[in-house]
Scaffold this motif. Structure first.
Motif, PDB file in Angstrom:
ATOM      1  N   PRO A  51       0.795  -1.239   0.000  1.00 16.78           N
ATOM      2  CA  PRO A  51       0.000   0.000   0.000  1.00 16.78           C
ATOM      3  C   PRO A  51       0.823   1.283   0.000  1.00 16.78           C
ATOM      4  O   PRO A  51       0.291   2.351  -0.318  1.00 16.78           O
ATOM      5  N   ASN A  52       2.087   1.193   0.351  1.00 13.78           N
ATOM      6  CA  ASN A  52       2.896   2.404   0.492  1.00 13.78           C
ATOM      7  C   ASN A  52       3.856   2.650  -0.663  1.00 13.78           C
ATOM      8  O   ASN A  52       4.597   3.636  -0.648  1.00 13.78           O
ATOM      9  N   ALA A  53       3.867   1.773  -1.638  1.00 10.52           N
ATOM     10  CA  ALA A  53       4.855   1.910  -2.715  1.00 10.52           C
ATOM     11  C   ALA A  53       4.283   1.469  -4.054  1.00 10.52           C
ATOM     12  O   ALA A  53       3.598   0.444  -4.151  1.00 10.52           O
ATOM     13  N   ILE A  54       4.585   2.265  -5.081  1.00  8.36           N
ATOM     14  CA  ILE A  54       4.207   1.953  -6.464  1.00  8.36           C
ATOM     15  C   ILE A  54       5.447   2.161  -7.323  1.00  8.36           C
ATOM     16  O   ILE A  54       6.214   3.106  -7.105  1.00  8.36           O
ATOM     17  N   PHE A  55       5.640   1.286  -8.301  1.00  8.16           N
ATOM     18  CA  PHE A  55       6.729   1.454  -9.256  1.00  8.16           C
ATOM     19  C   PHE A  55       6.135   1.679 -10.643  1.00  8.16           C
ATOM     20  O   PHE A  55       5.125   1.066 -11.000  1.00  8.16           O
ATOM     21  N   SER A  56       6.787   2.538 -11.393  1.00 11.71           N
ATOM     22  CA  SER A  56       6.356   2.775 -12.776  1.00 11.71           C
ATOM     23  C   SER A  56       7.576   2.855 -13.678  1.00 11.71           C
ATOM     24  O   SER A  56       8.626   3.352 -13.284  1.00 11.71           O
ATOM     25  N   ALA A  57       7.440   2.344 -14.897  1.00 11.36           N
ATOM     26  CA  ALA A  57       8.517   2.386 -15.890  1.00 11.36           C
ATOM     27  C   ALA A  57       7.981   3.031 -17.151  1.00 11.36           C
ATOM     28  O   ALA A  57       6.804   2.852 -17.508  1.00 11.36           O
ATOM     29  N   SER A  58       8.853   3.755 -17.852  1.00  9.27           N
ATOM     30  CA  SER A  58       8.374   4.613 -18.931  1.00  9.27           C
ATOM     31  C   SER A  58       9.300   4.590 -20.137  1.00  9.27           C
ATOM     32  O   SER A  58      10.476   4.213 -20.052  1.00  9.27           O
ATOM     33  N   ARG A  59       8.758   5.030 -21.236  1.00  8.62           N
ATOM     34  CA  ARG A  59       9.572   5.256 -22.433  1.00  8.62           C
ATOM     35  C   ARG A  59      10.562   6.402 -22.220  1.00  8.62           C
ATOM     36  O   ARG A  59      11.422   6.644 -23.060  1.00  8.62           O
ATOM     37  N   ASP A  60      10.427   7.151 -21.120  1.00  6.49           N
ATOM     38  CA  ASP A  60      11.414   8.205 -20.847  1.00  6.49           C
ATOM     39  C   ASP A  60      12.706   7.625 -20.254  1.00  6.49           C
ATOM     40  O   ASP A  60      13.586   8.366 -19.810  1.00  6.49           O
ATOM     41  N   ALA A  61      12.823   6.296 -20.249  1.00  3.69           N
ATOM     42  CA  ALA A  61      14.029   5.579 -19.810  1.00  3.69           C
ATOM     43  C   ALA A  61      14.226   5.605 -18.300  1.00  3.69           C
ATOM     44  O   ALA A  61      15.330   5.386 -17.815  1.00  3.69           O
ATOM     45  N   THR A  62      13.161   5.852 -17.532  1.00  2.28           N
ATOM     46  CA  THR A  62      13.284   5.850 -16.081  1.00  2.28           C
ATOM     47  C   THR A  62      12.333   4.850 -15.439  1.00  2.28           C
ATOM     48  O   THR A  62      11.272   4.532 -15.980  1.00  2.28           O
ATOM     49  N   VAL A  63      12.758   4.382 -14.255  1.00  5.52           N
ATOM     50  CA  VAL A  63      11.867   3.670 -13.332  1.00  5.52           C
ATOM     51  C   VAL A  63      11.718   4.567 -12.116  1.00  5.52           C
ATOM     52  O   VAL A  63      12.717   5.094 -11.605  1.00  5.52           O
ATOM     53  N   ARG A  64      10.494   4.748 -11.655  1.00  5.19           N
ATOM     54  CA  ARG A  64      10.240   5.649 -10.522  1.00  5.19           C
ATOM     55  C   ARG A  64       9.529   4.900  -9.398  1.00  5.19           C
ATOM     56  O   ARG A  64       8.654   4.066  -9.642  1.00  5.19           O
ATOM     57  N   LEU A  65       9.943   5.228  -8.192  1.00  6.58           N
ATOM     58  CA  LEU A  65       9.299   4.703  -6.982  1.00  6.58           C
ATOM     59  C   LEU A  65       8.460   5.822  -6.387  1.00  6.58           C
ATOM     60  O   LEU A  65       8.966   6.891  -6.055  1.00  6.58           O
ATOM     61  N   TRP A  66       7.157   5.566  -6.285  1.00  5.43           N
ATOM     62  CA  TRP A  66       6.219   6.529  -5.703  1.00  5.43           C
ATOM     63  C   TRP A  66       5.901   6.060  -4.283  1.00  5.43           C
ATOM     64  O   TRP A  66       5.305   4.998  -4.104  1.00  5.43           O
ATOM     65  N   LYS A  67       6.279   6.862  -3.302  1.00  2.00           N
ATOM     66  CA  LYS A  67       6.005   6.512  -1.910  1.00  2.00           C
ATOM     67  C   LYS A  67       4.823   7.305  -1.376  1.00  2.00           C
ATOM     68  O   LYS A  67       4.720   8.511  -1.599  1.00  2.00           O
TER      69      LYS A  67
END
Length: 782
Positions: free
Chosen positions: A25-41
């Motif tokens: 519930p406290n973390a989401i990961f996303s990957a993009s064509r912008d060449a990044t992976v992001r951790l949303w807390k």
């Protein structure tokens, strides 16, 4: 069961969000064509708010993502990501993007497009365009088993249990392997490319063990023995992703802009997104919330829990963007407007199933789309249907259908070229996939064909020479939120990044489909007549004058003649006295004329100058029409293209800024992205003018620069859109670098520019290389 509603809208990626994961519930990961992976807390609740860090910055599109749960060796788990560079990266989520990855999995020879994990089995499985799937032992990090025999790209992989792997392939076959690499069985019931797989919970009423989804828009339910036990119909295009809810329901997402919730084979909810594609959906097993990644660059969270719903502002903004989104006509086929029901249908008729789409002919002649919500028993507006066209404005017919482009593709010497039809509303990779399937070509051609489409349909961007159209923001005539991939090359390292400041050239926004705009103007003119306002309409001869001007605009050869001036004055009439909802084509053509000829700036508009006339029409006032305001500001930016236009807009500096402030105020707390990009483009042009040779030392330049600095710092503080922030920083940096000490001192002491830059740097946007670079240049100047 309550409906899913928006819980959070996570903005930060610079391109399509291709993959998402929701481990807790406290973390989401996303990957993009912008060449990044992001951790949303999750940082606070209620309402849920998130902050992100960039955990990985690759060299190319990232298309696949998976989360491996914690182990004694990796107490925070591992994030696995893969994409065009063929490398799978394994990284602990607490690491910074600049830190070394925990492992780099090497073996695939083409794009990695699928990942899944078996925590119980201690392995990761990957799928690739190289026609293989591979198993990797966690900790060993070398290929353990290669799953071979596929006759096309392995689009999807499923770690079914600790001993079993299922793959879905472009050859339309589902294969079931054991972890030793032995092929246990094949399933050939799919009628099209298999794009997604998921395990079906035991509580699902169909008795299925797993589900697959194909390019034919059908979800199929199978037992592990390969028996087809059900089909789910409802999606209207490719399905890209599947996931299972703790309740036993399934979730799917696809090219028809929707996420759908399925109870058995029944659709119980449809969530329309303001995007062309919803690429990925994932489920939090603890809460049952879902997260989606879409082509509009936004990651969204949805929940059934009242306590986890978004703020009223976020809910309102989501509903507004869905309602205002443009749906390319190519997505839904030819429409006979005369046979469509009017708005009374929505009040008198109920839908027959959740997600049913109904086209409605509005009073102004436009066509809107509405979907039926079975839960709330109401029709929900989900966008306006528009023609889609390339910037040339010309359509090409192929096999009885109109396309923006029909390319000749030489595949083999000595044979005639193959025809590749393409509309700008399509995703290049999906158009390439269909082309390859239709012509029975090897999937090895996919990347080449897709890149060919991208290179031959893509416009210029900020920083390039203004040789061609610059798609700054979306086009309200049918390209809104459309997929525009950038080159799959990594941005230069900071030390190699060319200097941007000070900006020396004016920017214009000139991409357009003139044929479509002219057609729309004629349609709306007829509506003005039929509504009883013939005195406001254009006569046949006046329409011909406008058509002649459009022809000159299309050929980029606008004459300075009485006929041209007459045409521009007619456009001004459309833009200022027609009903507000019908002014768009007049404003759009004025926007193009402003860049094409000085006549636009010098013509007599009933005793007023152009800017005064447009502003006095109420375009920036309430009730507010965002597209009209956005096109008016684009027009102001385009006036800088001619000497006469530049003289006019700079002489009205205070008046223009007052109008812009009014537009921002009336657009609400979350202004439309296209509007903010138009405004920051205008501000760049003012900055270029004030710092140009011969003006930089004038007292009035410093005075106006200080006013502009104040507007810029206010505008970019709290702005979430990276393109708007970047352009605002270019304008701000040009002023700071190009003018004297007085401006630099005021920037520091009066407008707290250092604090503004610090806040952007500490936010997610500050982690983007181009924004980090421009902030560094501004700090050097001050």
């Amino acid at each position: 069961m309550p409906e899913f509603k928006i819980s959070a809208s996570l903005e930060g990626h610079g391109d399509d969000v291709r993959a998402v994961a929701f481990p807790n519930p406290n973390a989401i990961f996303s990957a993009s064509r912008d060449a990044t992976v992001r951790l949303w807390k999750l940082v606070s609740t209620p309402p849920p708010t998130y902050d992100y860090t960039i955990t990985s910055h690759g060299q190319a599109f990232i298309n696949a993502l998976a989360y491996y749960p914690p182990t004694p060796q990796f107490p925070d788990g591992l994030v696995l990501s893969g994409g065009q560079d063929t490398i799978i990266e394994a990284r602990q989520p607490g690491k910074a993007a600049d830190d070394n990855a925990d492992a780099m999995l090497l073996g695939h020879t083409h794009n990695v497009c699928a990942l899944d994990v078996s925590h119980e089995g201690g392995w990761v499985v990957s799928g690739s365009w190289d026609s293989t799937a591979r198993l990797w032992k966690v900790g060993k990090w070398e290929t353990d088993v290669v799953l071979e025999g596929h006759q096309g790209s392995v689009w999807t992989v499923l770690a079914y249990d600790k001993d079993t792997v299922i793959t879905g392939c472009a050859d339309k076959i589902i294969r079931i392997f054991n972890t030793s690499g032995t092929l246990l069985r094949t399933i050939e019931d799919s009628q099209d490319v298999v794009r997604a797989l998921c395990k079906v919970p035991p509580s699902n009423p169909t008795g299925a063990h797993f589900a697959s989804a194909s390019n034919d828009g059908v979800i199929r339910l199978f037992t592990i023995q390969g028996q087809l036990v059900g089909e789910i119909h409802g999606h209207e295009s490719f399905i890209y992703s599947l996931a299972a809810l703790p309740s036993g329901e399934l979730v799917s997402s696809g090219e028809d802009r929707t996420v759908r919730i399925w109870d058995g084979t029944q659709c119980v909810q449809t969530i329309t997104h303001p995007a062309i594609s919803v690429w990925s959906v994932a489920v939090c097993k603890e809460t049952g919330d879902i997260v989606t990644g879409a082509s509009d660059r936004i990651t969204r969270v949805f929940s059934r829990s009242q306590e986890r719903l978004a703020s009223a502002e976020v809910v309102q903004q989501f509903e507004k963007t869905v309602k205002e989104s443009a749906i390319p006509e190519q997505q839904i086929g030819k429409i006979n407007k005369d046979q469509l029901p009017g708005t009374e249908f929505l009040r008198q008729k109920s839908g027959t199933k959740d997600g049913q789409v109904q086209m409605i002919r509005e009073a102004d002649g436009s066509v809107t789309a509405h979907t039926w919500s079975a839960a709330s028993r109401e029709w929900i507006a989900v966008g306006t249907v528009v023609d889609s066209a390339a910037s040339s404005g010309r359509k090409t017919e192929y096999l009885g259908q109109d396309y923006d482009y029909v390319f000749d593709v030489d595949v083999e010497d000595g044979k005639p070229p193959l025809k590749l039809p393409y509309n700008v509303s399509q995703n290049p990779y999906e158009a390439a996939t269909k082309f390859i399937q239709d012509n029975e070509l090897s999937m090895n051609y996919l990347d080449q064909v897709a890149q060919f489409i991208v290179q031959n349909t893509q416009g210029a961007t900020l920083g390039q020479a203004s040789q061609g159209p610059t798609p700054a923001g979306a086009d309200p005539w049918g390209q809104e939120r459309r997929y525009r991939p950038e080159d799959a090359q990594s941005p230069p390292a900071p030390e190699a990044r060319p200097k941007v400041l000070p900006q020396k050239t004016y920017l214009s926004i000139k991409s357009a489909n003139l044929k479509l705009i002219a057609k729309k103007l004629q349609e709306l003119n007829q509506h003005v007549i039929s509504s009883g306002s013939k005195d406001l309409s254009l006569s046949p001869s006046e329409l011909e004058t406008v058509a002649t001007l459009c022809g000159q605009l299309e050929s980029s050869n606008v004459e300075q003649s009485p006929a041209v001036e007459a045409g521009i004055v007619l456009l001004y009439k459309v833009a200022t006295v027609w009903p507000v909802a019908s002014r768009l084509p007049g404003l759009d053509l004025l926007r193009l004329s402003a860049a094409a000829t000085p006549v636009t700036a010098t013509a007599d508009y009933n005793g007023k100058d152009l800017i005064t006339g447009i502003q006095s029409s109420g375009v920036f006032d309430a009730p507010f029409n965002v597209n009209n305001a956005m096109l008016s500001i684009r027009m102001l930016a385009n006036l800088f293209e001619t000497n006469a236009g530049r003289d006019l807009v700079t002489s009205k500096f205070e008046q223009v800024l007052s109008g812009v402030k009014s537009a921002l105020t009336n657009s609400g707390t979350t202004p439309n992205r296209n509007l903010t990009i138009a405004i920051t483009t205008l501000y760049i042009n003012f900055a270029v003018y004030l710092t140009s040779a011969g003006r930089e030392s004038m007292p009035e330049s410093s005075e106006q620069a200080l006013v502009l600095l104040g507007e810029l710092t206010t505008m970019i503080t709290g702005e979430k859109d990276s393109e708007a922030v970047y352009r605002g920083l270019v304008a701000l940096g040009t002023l700071v670098k190009g003018l004297g000490e007085e401006v630099r001192t005021a920037a520091k002491e009066v407008y707290d520019v250092d604090d503004v830059l610090k806040n952007i740097s500490s936010s997610g946007l500050g982690k983007e290389p181009r924004i980090k670079g421009i902030i560094g240049e501004i700090k050097e100047s001050s």
